[in-house]
Write a protein that holds these residues in place. Structure first.
Motif, PDB file in Angstrom:
ATOM      1  N   GLU A  94       0.812  -1.210   0.000  1.00 46.99           N
ATOM      2  CA  GLU A  94       0.000   0.000   0.000  1.00 46.99           C
ATOM      3  C   GLU A  94       0.850   1.267   0.000  1.00 46.99           C
ATOM      4  N   GLU A  95       1.967   1.252   0.690  1.00 45.33           N
ATOM      5  CA  GLU A  95       2.780   2.467   0.766  1.00 45.33           C
ATOM      6  C   GLU A  95       3.414   2.834  -0.575  1.00 45.33           C
TER       7      GLU A  95
ATOM      8  N   CYS B 196      -5.557  10.403 -14.312  1.00 41.21           N
ATOM      9  CA  CYS B 196      -5.381  11.189 -15.536  1.00 41.21           C
ATOM     10  C   CYS B 196      -5.508  10.298 -16.772  1.00 41.21           C
ATOM     11  N   VAL B 197      -4.859   9.148 -16.763  1.00 36.53           N
ATOM     12  CA  VAL B 197      -4.932   8.228 -17.903  1.00 36.53           C
ATOM     13  C   VAL B 197      -6.338   7.655 -18.035  1.00 36.53           C
ATOM     14  N   ALA B 198      -6.979   7.331 -16.929  1.00 36.89           N
ATOM     15  CA  ALA B 198      -8.355   6.836 -16.984  1.00 36.89           C
ATOM     16  C   ALA B 198      -9.275   7.881 -17.604  1.00 36.89           C
TER      17      ALA B 198
ATOM     18  N   LEU C 258      -1.225   7.730  -8.104  1.00 32.86           N
ATOM     19  CA  LEU C 258      -2.680   7.662  -8.221  1.00 32.86           C
ATOM     20  C   LEU C 258      -3.219   8.756  -9.135  1.00 32.86           C
ATOM     21  N   GLU C 259      -2.638   9.942  -9.073  1.00 29.75           N
ATOM     22  CA  GLU C 259      -3.040  11.028  -9.972  1.00 29.75           C
ATOM     23  C   GLU C 259      -2.760  10.662 -11.428  1.00 29.75           C
ATOM     24  N   GLU C 260      -1.630  10.004 -11.690  1.00 29.68           N
ATOM     25  CA  GLU C 260      -1.318   9.558 -13.047  1.00 29.68           C
ATOM     26  C   GLU C 260      -2.354   8.552 -13.532  1.00 29.68           C
TER      27      GLU C 260
END
Length: 119
Positions: free
Chosen positions: A6-7, A19-21, A14-16
């Motif tokens: 998780e770390e 953005c791709v989604a 997560l932002e990447e």
């Protein structure tokens, strides 16, 4: 597949992903718009599954949307796996990926197809 801790999920990663989604969804939306109010083309094709070969029928808009979403994801994350509702696993060799994207381009296309047959 590897066990991802998780770390390892930083906010930047997560932002990447988001953005791709979003890019994939926008690209799929643009493709799908081309199919609005046009006769629906149903395509029959074979999809490979671990248990054998499955014959699938899909609406062309679904297939085109999935194709563009796959393209966007692989351009940004070439080492990720994709499981698409229409075409199954991509790439077929899937023993060493950290992430899997699951795609269902248009939910409810069977209902859409049946409605268009009645019109």
């Amino acid at each position: 597949m590897k066990n991802i801790q998780e770390e390892q999920f930083s906010d930047k990663i997560l932002e990447e992903f988001v953005c791709v989604a979003n890019k994939g969804a926008d690209a799929a939306g643009s493709v799908i718009k081309n199919f609005f109010w046009k006769p629906t083309l149903i395509r029959t094709f074979n999809k490979r599954h671990e248990d054998g070969l499955i014959v699938v029928q899909a609406i062309s808009a679904d297939l085109a949307a999935e194709d563009v979403m796959v393209s966007v994801i692989l351009q940004n994350f070439a080492n990720h796996l994709i499981f698409g509702e229409e075409k199954g696993w991509l790439p077929e060799q899937r023993d060493n990926a950290d992430f899997v994207w699951v795609l269902d381009p248009i939910d409810g296309t069977t209902s859409q197809w049946r409605i268009q047959l009645r019109i």
